[in-house]
Design an enzyme around this catalytic site. Sequence first.
Site, PDB file in Angstrom:
ATOM      1  N   HIS B  49       0.833  -1.199   0.000  1.00 32.47           N
ATOM      2  CA  HIS B  49       0.000   0.000   0.000  1.00 32.47           C
ATOM      3  C   HIS B  49       0.871   1.254   0.000  1.00 32.47           C
ATOM      4  O   HIS B  49       1.855   1.323   0.728  1.00 32.47           O
ATOM      5  CB  HIS B  49      -0.910   0.010   1.231  1.00 32.47           C
ATOM      6  CG  HIS B  49      -1.974  -1.032   1.185  1.00 32.47           C
ATOM      7  ND1 HIS B  49      -3.053  -0.941   0.346  1.00 32.47           N
ATOM      8  CD2 HIS B  49      -2.116  -2.203   1.849  1.00 32.47           C
ATOM      9  CE1 HIS B  49      -3.826  -2.003   0.515  1.00 32.47           C
ATOM     10  NE2 HIS B  49      -3.276  -2.793   1.422  1.00 32.47           N
ATOM     11  N   ILE B 332      -1.668  -6.107  13.954  1.00 34.31           N
ATOM     12  CA  ILE B 332      -1.008  -5.786  12.683  1.00 34.31           C
ATOM     13  C   ILE B 332      -1.895  -6.266  11.531  1.00 34.31           C
ATOM     14  O   ILE B 332      -1.624  -7.271  10.888  1.00 34.31           O
ATOM     15  CB  ILE B 332       0.407  -6.408  12.599  1.00 34.31           C
ATOM     16  CG1 ILE B 332       1.211  -6.128  13.871  1.00 34.31           C
ATOM     17  CG2 ILE B 332       1.141  -5.865  11.371  1.00 34.31           C
ATOM     18  CD1 ILE B 332       1.503  -4.656  14.146  1.00 34.31           C
ATOM     19  N   GLU B 333      -2.978  -5.528  11.354  1.00 34.78           N
ATOM     20  CA  GLU B 333      -3.839  -5.823  10.204  1.00 34.78           C
ATOM     21  C   GLU B 333      -3.288  -5.059   8.999  1.00 34.78           C
ATOM     22  O   GLU B 333      -2.207  -4.476   9.068  1.00 34.78           O
ATOM     23  CB  GLU B 333      -5.277  -5.430  10.527  1.00 34.78           C
ATOM     24  CG  GLU B 333      -5.407  -3.988  10.973  1.00 34.78           C
ATOM     25  CD  GLU B 333      -6.840  -3.619  11.314  1.00 34.78           C
ATOM     26  OE1 GLU B 333      -7.751  -4.294  10.826  1.00 34.78           O
ATOM     27  OE2 GLU B 333      -7.032  -2.657  12.052  1.00 34.78           O
ATOM     28  N   CYS B 397       5.867 -30.305 -11.818  1.00 39.15           N
ATOM     29  CA  CYS B 397       4.604 -29.558 -11.904  1.00 39.15           C
ATOM     30  C   CYS B 397       4.466 -29.002 -13.309  1.00 39.15           C
ATOM     31  O   CYS B 397       5.237 -28.144 -13.716  1.00 39.15           O
ATOM     32  CB  CYS B 397       4.584 -28.430 -10.877  1.00 39.15           C
ATOM     33  SG  CYS B 397       3.248 -27.247 -11.116  1.00 39.15           S
TER      34      CYS B 397
HETATM   35  C1  LIG Z   1      -7.617 -10.507   4.114  1.00 38.89           C
HETATM   36  C2  LIG Z   1      -6.354  -9.768   4.379  1.00 38.89           C
HETATM   37  C3  LIG Z   1      -5.850  -8.885   3.433  1.00 38.89           C
HETATM   38  C4  LIG Z   1      -4.683  -8.168   3.667  1.00 38.89           C
HETATM   39  N1  LIG Z   1      -4.150  -7.427   2.667  1.00 38.89           N
HETATM   40  C5  LIG Z   1      -2.972  -6.773   2.880  1.00 38.89           C
HETATM   41  C6  LIG Z   1      -2.338  -6.061   1.854  1.00 38.89           C
HETATM   42  O1  LIG Z   1      -2.778  -6.089   0.707  1.00 38.89           O
HETATM   43  N2  LIG Z   1      -1.243  -5.341   2.126  1.00 38.89           N
HETATM   44  C7  LIG Z   1      -0.710  -5.303   3.371  1.00 38.89           C
HETATM   45  O2  LIG Z   1       0.283  -4.606   3.573  1.00 38.89           O
HETATM   46  N3  LIG Z   1      -1.249  -6.043   4.365  1.00 38.89           N
HETATM   47  C8  LIG Z   1      -2.360  -6.776   4.143  1.00 38.89           C
HETATM   48  N4  LIG Z   1      -2.915  -7.525   5.142  1.00 38.89           N
HETATM   49  C9  LIG Z   1      -2.263  -7.542   6.428  1.00 38.89           C
HETATM   50  C10 LIG Z   1      -1.103  -8.502   6.471  1.00 38.89           C
HETATM   51  O3  LIG Z   1      -1.416  -9.700   5.830  1.00 38.89           O
HETATM   52  C11 LIG Z   1      -0.782  -8.781   7.899  1.00 38.89           C
HETATM   53  O4  LIG Z   1      -0.605  -7.557   8.547  1.00 38.89           O
HETATM   54  C12 LIG Z   1       0.493  -9.574   8.096  1.00 38.89           C
HETATM   55  O5  LIG Z   1       0.523 -10.729   7.310  1.00 38.89           O
HETATM   56  C13 LIG Z   1       0.594  -9.920   9.526  1.00 38.89           C
HETATM   57  O6  LIG Z   1       1.698 -10.735   9.737  1.00 38.89           O
HETATM   58  P1  LIG Z   1       1.939 -11.349  11.160  1.00 38.89           P
HETATM   59  O7  LIG Z   1       3.266 -11.955  11.110  1.00 38.89           O
HETATM   60  O8  LIG Z   1       1.684 -10.326  12.188  1.00 38.89           O
HETATM   61  O9  LIG Z   1       0.755 -12.398  11.347  1.00 38.89           O
HETATM   62  P2  LIG Z   1       0.615 -13.893  10.860  1.00 38.89           P
HETATM   63  O10 LIG Z   1       1.047 -14.069   9.492  1.00 38.89           O
HETATM   64  O11 LIG Z   1      -0.775 -14.299  11.199  1.00 38.89           O
HETATM   65  O12 LIG Z   1       1.632 -14.664  11.768  1.00 38.89           O
HETATM   66  C14 LIG Z   1       1.390 -14.973  13.121  1.00 38.89           C
HETATM   67  C15 LIG Z   1       2.040 -16.281  13.421  1.00 38.89           C
HETATM   68  O13 LIG Z   1       1.992 -16.550  14.796  1.00 38.89           O
HETATM   69  C16 LIG Z   1       1.805 -17.917  14.991  1.00 38.89           C
HETATM   70  N5  LIG Z   1       1.280 -18.157  16.320  1.00 38.89           N
HETATM   71  C17 LIG Z   1       0.087 -17.773  16.805  1.00 38.89           C
HETATM   72  N6  LIG Z   1      -0.079 -18.250  18.058  1.00 38.89           N
HETATM   73  C18 LIG Z   1       1.024 -18.914  18.396  1.00 38.89           C
HETATM   74  C19 LIG Z   1       1.444 -19.634  19.562  1.00 38.89           C
HETATM   75  N7  LIG Z   1       0.663 -19.770  20.627  1.00 38.89           N
HETATM   76  N8  LIG Z   1       2.645 -20.225  19.564  1.00 38.89           N
HETATM   77  C20 LIG Z   1       3.445 -20.117  18.463  1.00 38.89           C
HETATM   78  N9  LIG Z   1       3.087 -19.467  17.338  1.00 38.89           N
HETATM   79  C21 LIG Z   1       1.898 -18.858  17.304  1.00 38.89           C
HETATM   80  C22 LIG Z   1       0.822 -18.237  13.905  1.00 38.89           C
HETATM   81  O14 LIG Z   1       0.758 -19.616  13.624  1.00 38.89           O
HETATM   82  C23 LIG Z   1       1.354 -17.431  12.738  1.00 38.89           C
HETATM   83  O15 LIG Z   1       2.274 -18.149  11.969  1.00 38.89           O
HETATM   84  C24 LIG Z   1      -4.055  -8.295   4.903  1.00 38.89           C
HETATM   85  C25 LIG Z   1      -4.548  -9.185   5.855  1.00 38.89           C
HETATM   86  C26 LIG Z   1      -5.660  -9.954   5.578  1.00 38.89           C
HETATM   87  C27 LIG Z   1      -6.101 -10.981   6.560  1.00 38.89           C
END
Ligand SMILES: Cc1cc2nc3c(=O)[nH]c(=O)nc-3n(C[C@H](O)[C@H](O)[C@H](O)COP(=O)(O)OP(=O)(O)OC[C@H]3O[C@@H](n4cnc5c(N)ncnc54)[C@H](O)[C@@H]3O)c2cc1C
Lengths: 418, 478
Positions: B49, B332-333, B397
């Site tokens: 973005h 972190i959405e 593949c």
């Molecule tokens: C529908 C959608 C559309 C989006 N579109 C965009 C976009 O276009 N551009 C953009 O910049 N962002 C976008 N985002 C936001 C972006 O995808 C997220 O902000 C980002 O992927 C978050 O990463 P994360 O590492 O915080 O979370 P995650 O990828 O969810 O990682 C969290 C990890 O923690 C692990 N975990 C959880 N609990 C435990 C536990 N108890 N013990 C050990 N491990 C655990 C989980 O298994 C997971 O692997 C979007 C999100 C969504 C859902």
Amino acid sequence: MKNVDLVIIGGGPAGMSAAISAFSSGVSDILILERGGELGGILGQCIHNGFGLHKFKEELTGPEYAWRYEEQIEMLKIPYMLNTMVTGITKDKKITAVNSAEGIFEIQTKAIILAMGCRERSKGALNIPGSRPVGVYSAGTVQKYVNLKGYLPGREVVILGSGDIGLIMARRMTLEGAKVRAVCEIMPYSSGLARNVQQCLNDFGIPLKLSHTVVEIHGKSRLTGVTIAKVDENLKPVMDTKEYIPCDTLLLSVGLIPENDLSKDIGIEFDSVTGGPVVDQNRQTTVSGIFACGNVLHVHDLVDYVSDEAEIAGRAAAGYINQKAGTAINIPIKTDGKIRYTVPQRFTECNKTVLYFRTAGVYNNAVVNVRDGDKIICSKKKRKLLPAEMETITLTEEMICSVNSGCLSVELEVAEND
Amino acid sequence: MYDVAIIGAGVVGGQIARELSRYKLSVCILEKEADVATGATRANSGIVHAGFDAKEGTLKARLNVQGSKMMKEVCGDLGVPYINNGSLVIGFGDKDMEQIKALYNRGIVNGVEKLEILSKSQLERIEPNISKNAIGALFAPTGAIVSPYELAIASIGNAMDNGAELKLNFKVNSIKFKGEVYHISSDNESVCARYVVNAAGVHSDYIAGLAGDNSFKITPRKGEYMLLDKVCGHIVSHTIFRTPSEKGKGILVSPTVDGNLILGPTSVDIDDKEDNSTTAEGLDRIRREVCENVENIPLSKVITSFCGLRATGSTGDFIIDIKNRFVNVAGIESPGLTAAPAIAKYVAQILKNNSLELQEKEGFNPKRRPMHYFSMLTTEEKNKLIKENPSYGKIVCRCEMVSEGEIIDAIRTNPKAATVDGVKFRTRSGAGRCQGGFCSPSVVEILARELKTSVLDITKSGGNTNILICKTKGGGLN
Ligand SMILES: Cc1cc2nc3c(=O)[nH]c(=O)nc-3n(C[C@H](O)[C@H](O)[C@H](O)COP(=O)(O)OP(=O)(O)OC[C@H]3O[C@@H](n4cnc5c(N)ncnc54)[C@H](O)[C@@H]3O)c2cc1C
């Protein structure tokens, strides 16, 4: 760069038959390119019988049927390369392929026969809502696991789609001790052969639920069940007919698609109904010197017809290489909708030709008419026509030669429709 | 004892791990699943973005714009597909155009460069398939697309190559702070660390709770998608957003870095943090709305549909704070993917401000071999490689043209693929139009051979997701 007179892409029943026929028509500089580890294509995993009834008047298994052709390929010493993936074809008939022994290499050829077969429609294409657990497979993938690898993916099975592979796998899984709970078919009739419905479902007491589809997939990591529902005339699920069936495996047998990924960008005209190229009576596509046969051209229900079709393509490709062109005409064949499609889709020579066709629905006591303008030049009575079963009608050389209106149309005259 | 334990191997945890691996620190990543990048990072839009969405002055706005500016270089170093395709927010009426003007102004305040408002004709010139009803658009030339899961995989792989450790199948369910040390445990393992980073995505409120912090709550918000065949990837070249309304940002249409067309996401709050199922209503809504925005989308060319969960925080902004050497990186959405490289720098700074010594490590290598290096080679180079290692000449593949050699590399390269999905998200084997129908039996065999185990032990995604459950009556080769 290698030079070869005729390259055949695909070493399944179509490719093998085409090679043998081209060879006996006087071309010996042939190369078959096959991505699998053996010749025979999909027949290798079709260990059930029912192959060869027309061609050999015998009931052979898939591997046995393939072996009849493999033996000839070996005897005639027709060259082939296995584990070789063709990655590109050009309009001027240059082929790029890759394998472990030679790396990426090119071949210039005078003629190409496309014989790449078809692939299964995948789960993704259906867009069934729900979770994405393990346990949802296309029927052919499971056929490979079970018949070639010797493993089962599950024990409680629902099958969506009554395509032939699905029906065959219903029996196969049952014989392996699995419980097949239902086969759901969205149409009001089976999309597989009648004999398969009888031998694979009825004989084993497996329910065939016509006008039913899967509306939801359940289970977070492993499949736990599916929700099925009846569909209305517009094929839309009627939600108050929902029924939950527990299962650990969902097999999809929801259609086969000619695999033209390679051939789609070389200027060939395609038939949007068959998903394959538009061909003439020689199975030549609209690009001269490029021929197609077998499931890459249109999906067949019987391999015997594939072999017949490939023989035509092989013979014609040999004629093309030896520059034996016939009189050039161009007569397209139209259909009326009740007849879904014909193969070939056009005539470029006056030869006796067997027209293959499928109907769009189930028809009883119908007459197939071939018309030239107002004149019916050939007709055939049919007691029963099913979309799953390919039909034929034969046109003589004179019939084609004397076409006046510049076009033929194949139509169905229906007395009774159900 | 580790200097830092990071909980969560998504793109946020991954980028933080990579950032910390620059320094003389022992770092461990704990992940509950059998692979990295399985949460929100796997199922999102993959959009970088530009930064005109987030409210002025928020942490979200700041880190978004920073991250967007860093992304190209990060992806270059890590060999992750990144395409600077630009984004458009299209408007259908005067109200939309007012809104677009407001977004433009907000973008300027946030520091977004090169923003422009386009007229109808300018819009139609650059996007011929745009709806005839669109009357103008906000154009953000800095908008881009990336492969989100490849970014996370490559970040973690690079961190590991620089010394970080990864523990998979480590579901944190207890955190104790004893004698200045954090004891972090799963059902069957424990690690100790001086600092903890909570990057557990949708579960980060639970993890914070384990450490005694109940100050925020995360609500999962579903986002469903449909992915179309590569033959549709050219329908639009920019990422097309609808003008946001009270109902949210709406459904976007965008090419992906792999050449597919992505349609989505929907936006529905739910309760169950594990429910990533698609719904009939969601898929219907996507079908309906994309056709309002872009013409000629062949909806029959869907190859798969999926759903991701946004980790929506109760504060409305990213929640990044530290207490007792425990850092929350929560809520972190979107635009979290975009912000991830900036979040990583920010978290490193917070750790430093809280007495973690950041001493640069000699020999830190910021680069990683691209995941799809083979397809990027010339024919001569490929042939040289095939001669040395014939498995690169064996295509497994057929849809995505992935060779056995590349699959073996994915199984042997950090973070090592150990599941069928793991292979798919690294190599694209099984990600094409037949969705693994053709290659998965071979992938299962290659995994079993490489991992020196039976095919019966090979899973789709760890746990009980075994592909095969038993031998047939007469079968079973190994
Ligand atoms: C529908 C959608 C559309 C989006 N579109 C965009 C976009 O276009 N551009 C953009 O910049 N962002 C976008 N985002 C936001 C972006 O995808 C997220 O902000 C980002 O992927 C978050 O990463 P994360 O590492 O915080 O979370 P995650 O990828 O969810 O990682 C969290 C990890 O923690 C692990 N975990 C959880 N609990 C435990 C536990 N108890 N013990 C050990 N491990 C655990 C989980 O298994 C997971 O692997 C979007 C999100 C969504 C859902």
